[in-house]
Design an enzyme around this catalytic site. Structure first.
Site, mmCIF file in Angstrom:
data_model
loop_
_atom_site.group_PDB
_atom_site.id
_atom_site.type_symbol
_atom_site.label_atom_id
_atom_site.label_comp_id
_atom_site.label_asym_id
_atom_site.label_seq_id
_atom_site.Cartn_x
_atom_site.Cartn_y
_atom_site.Cartn_z
ATOM 1 N N SER A 40 2.448 -6.129 -15.138
ATOM 2 C CA SER A 40 1.924 -4.947 -15.842
ATOM 3 C C SER A 40 2.814 -4.571 -17.022
ATOM 4 O O SER A 40 2.377 -3.862 -17.938
ATOM 5 C CB SER A 40 1.791 -3.760 -14.883
ATOM 6 O OG SER A 40 3.023 -3.512 -14.212
ATOM 7 N N HIS A 86 10.506 -3.695 -19.223
ATOM 8 C CA HIS A 86 9.978 -2.427 -18.699
ATOM 9 C C HIS A 86 11.163 -1.741 -18.034
ATOM 10 O O HIS A 86 11.432 -1.916 -16.859
ATOM 11 C CB HIS A 86 8.865 -2.694 -17.681
ATOM 12 C CG HIS A 86 8.419 -1.459 -16.936
ATOM 13 N ND1 HIS A 86 7.964 -0.329 -17.570
ATOM 14 C CD2 HIS A 86 8.364 -1.198 -15.604
ATOM 15 C CE1 HIS A 86 7.645 0.580 -16.673
ATOM 16 N NE2 HIS A 86 7.884 0.074 -15.464
ATOM 17 N N ALA A 102 10.490 -2.008 -2.585
ATOM 18 C CA ALA A 102 11.184 -0.743 -2.375
ATOM 19 C C ALA A 102 10.956 0.165 -3.568
ATOM 20 O O ALA A 102 10.855 -0.297 -4.704
ATOM 21 C CB ALA A 102 12.677 -0.997 -2.167
ATOM 22 N N ASP A 135 9.569 -7.312 -14.740
ATOM 23 C CA ASP A 135 9.857 -8.532 -15.504
ATOM 24 C C ASP A 135 10.535 -9.582 -14.631
ATOM 25 O O ASP A 135 10.182 -10.763 -14.670
ATOM 26 C CB ASP A 135 10.735 -8.207 -16.713
ATOM 27 C CG ASP A 135 10.108 -7.154 -17.597
ATOM 28 O OD1 ASP A 135 9.068 -7.455 -18.199
ATOM 29 O OD2 ASP A 135 10.634 -6.027 -17.665
ATOM 30 N N PRO A 153 11.733 -4.384 -10.351
ATOM 31 C CA PRO A 153 11.636 -4.513 -11.809
ATOM 32 C C PRO A 153 10.616 -5.588 -12.182
ATOM 33 O O PRO A 153 10.795 -6.759 -11.831
ATOM 34 C CB PRO A 153 13.045 -4.891 -12.253
ATOM 35 C CG PRO A 153 13.655 -5.524 -11.036
ATOM 36 C CD PRO A 153 13.016 -4.910 -9.828
ATOM 37 N N ALA A 175 5.059 -4.409 -8.993
ATOM 38 C CA ALA A 175 6.305 -3.911 -8.402
ATOM 39 C C ALA A 175 7.457 -4.043 -9.399
ATOM 40 O O ALA A 175 7.475 -4.930 -10.256
ATOM 41 C CB ALA A 175 6.619 -4.687 -7.129
ATOM 42 N N VAL A 234 2.190 3.406 -5.288
ATOM 43 C CA VAL A 234 1.583 2.708 -6.432
ATOM 44 C C VAL A 234 0.360 1.917 -5.994
ATOM 45 O O VAL A 234 -0.698 1.967 -6.625
ATOM 46 C CB VAL A 234 2.610 1.796 -7.124
ATOM 47 C CG1 VAL A 234 1.933 0.889 -8.148
ATOM 48 C CG2 VAL A 234 3.694 2.627 -7.795
ATOM 49 N N ARG A 255 2.564 5.888 -22.544
ATOM 50 C CA ARG A 255 3.423 7.081 -22.677
ATOM 51 C C ARG A 255 3.771 7.324 -24.142
ATOM 52 O O ARG A 255 3.762 8.465 -24.617
ATOM 53 C CB ARG A 255 4.693 6.894 -21.851
ATOM 54 C CG ARG A 255 4.471 7.002 -20.350
ATOM 55 C CD ARG A 255 5.696 6.539 -19.563
ATOM 56 N NE ARG A 255 5.547 6.829 -18.129
ATOM 57 C CZ ARG A 255 6.214 6.206 -17.158
ATOM 58 N NH1 ARG A 255 7.075 5.241 -17.476
ATOM 59 N NH2 ARG A 255 6.024 6.527 -15.898
ATOM 60 N N CYS A 273 0.820 -1.219 0.000
ATOM 61 C CA CYS A 273 0.000 0.000 0.000
ATOM 62 C C CYS A 273 0.851 1.266 0.000
ATOM 63 O O CYS A 273 0.546 2.250 0.678
ATOM 64 C CB CYS A 273 -0.940 0.001 1.199
ATOM 65 S SG CYS A 273 -2.102 -1.382 1.182
#
Length: 314
Positions: free
Chosen positions: A143, A175, A80, A123, A121, A119, A14, A151, A11
């Protein structure tokens, strides 16, 4: 399984922004927030709940891992945050460690829903989630480059003075820093990109493509430099993926998924277009990439594989 229930694990910026977007979406009637800091989850649940008189009826509360069992979608945003000057891949060891504490809790419960990794990285963490969750691969994905793609569409829309929803363009691969703008496949309302550019008075194609791709790739760094974190764009991306799942839309989205020979890639998780519906990933959608893009995709795969070797032992 409750098809109107979503669980958020993590929480922070993001996770809470995504919960706020999902509250407004009307997709769900129940949302549970889980965080290592229980009071943080309780506070976010209360704050978001106070907007319900202006939205659809919904039960929003802080909970624990037992509350995920009947959720249709379990989202993991715990990890993190990315600091100024830090790449997404710099986060990997810290966040793999966090995932190694979360995923056994999911694996020991007979969840029937879809696990969506957000979260970073993303991938690498999706790869770890697929290995540790005990769930079928089609129900565990990330995601990916959904936000990067948005973008790119936004920036092309600005460049061409056209609605970005009419821009069919996609970022693929990692990503992160090795992501690829698949220029050879870009269309604007069915018109090849260069033709549409010239129609709008733009003729410096190579220069413009390079600048836009760099701006897309560096967007997160710029936002983090200015406001310390990015969360609104990814929150809308999470909402979009959840829409595709809950409504069984069969939408084509560049989510982070496992490669098994596609494009010559194996044992790596990265973003390529996939059909997303109620059962998760139905199938990957082939792209006709040019030679340069194929080479860049191979490079992106190597970058991710190297990090996986350094950070995660199955």
């Amino acid at each position: 399984m409750n098809v109107r229930k979503v669980a958020m694990i993590g929480c922070g910026f993001v996770g809470s922004a995504s919960c706020f977007a999902l509250m407004q979406s009307g997709l769900f009637s129940e949302m549970v927030l889980i965080d290592a800091n229980r009071e943080k989850a309780e506070g976010e649940a209360l704050d978001i709940s106070h907007g319900l008189p202006f939205a659809s009826p919904m039960q929003i509360y802080a909970g624990d891992y037992d509350d995920i069992i009947d959720a249709a979608i379990i989202i993991i945003s715990a990890g993190a945050g990315q600091k100024p000057g830090e790449t997404r891949l710099d986060l990997v060891k810290k966040n793999v460690g966090i995932f190694q504490s979360i995923l056994p809790e999911i694996a020991k419960r007979n969840v029937q829903g879809i696990l969506l990794v957000v979260a970073n990285p993303v991938d690498i963490l999706t790869y770890v989630a697929q290995k540790m969750s005990g769930l079928p691969e089609n129900r565990v994905f990330g995601s990916g480059t959904v936000l990067d793609t948005a973008r790119l569409q936004y920036m092309l829309g600005q460049h061409l003075a056209v609605d970005p929803r009419n821009v069919d363009a996609m970022i693929i691969g990692e990503h992160g820093d090795s992501e690829i703008a698949a220029w050879s496949c870009v269309r604007v309302s069915g018109v090849p990109l260069n033709d549409f550019c010239e129609m709008r008075g733009h003729f410096q194609h190579e220069q413009a493509m390079h600048e836009i791709a760099e701006n897309v790739k560096n967007s997160a760094y710029e936002i983090i430099e200015k406001k310390k974190a990015t969360y609104y764009g990814i929150a809308m991306s999470v909402k979009r993926i959840c829409e595709a799942i809950i409504r069984d839309e069969k939408s084509v989205l560049p989510v982070s998924s496992a490669m098994h020979g596609e494009y010559g890639l194996n044992d790596v998780t990265l973003s390529m277009p996939a059909i997303v519906g109620k059962d998760g990933i139905e199938t990957l959608v082939p792209m006709e990439l040019d030679e340069k893009e194929q080479t860049e995709l191979q490079h992106s795969s190597v970058v991710l594989k190297d990090v996986i070797k350094q950070a995660y032992q199955a």
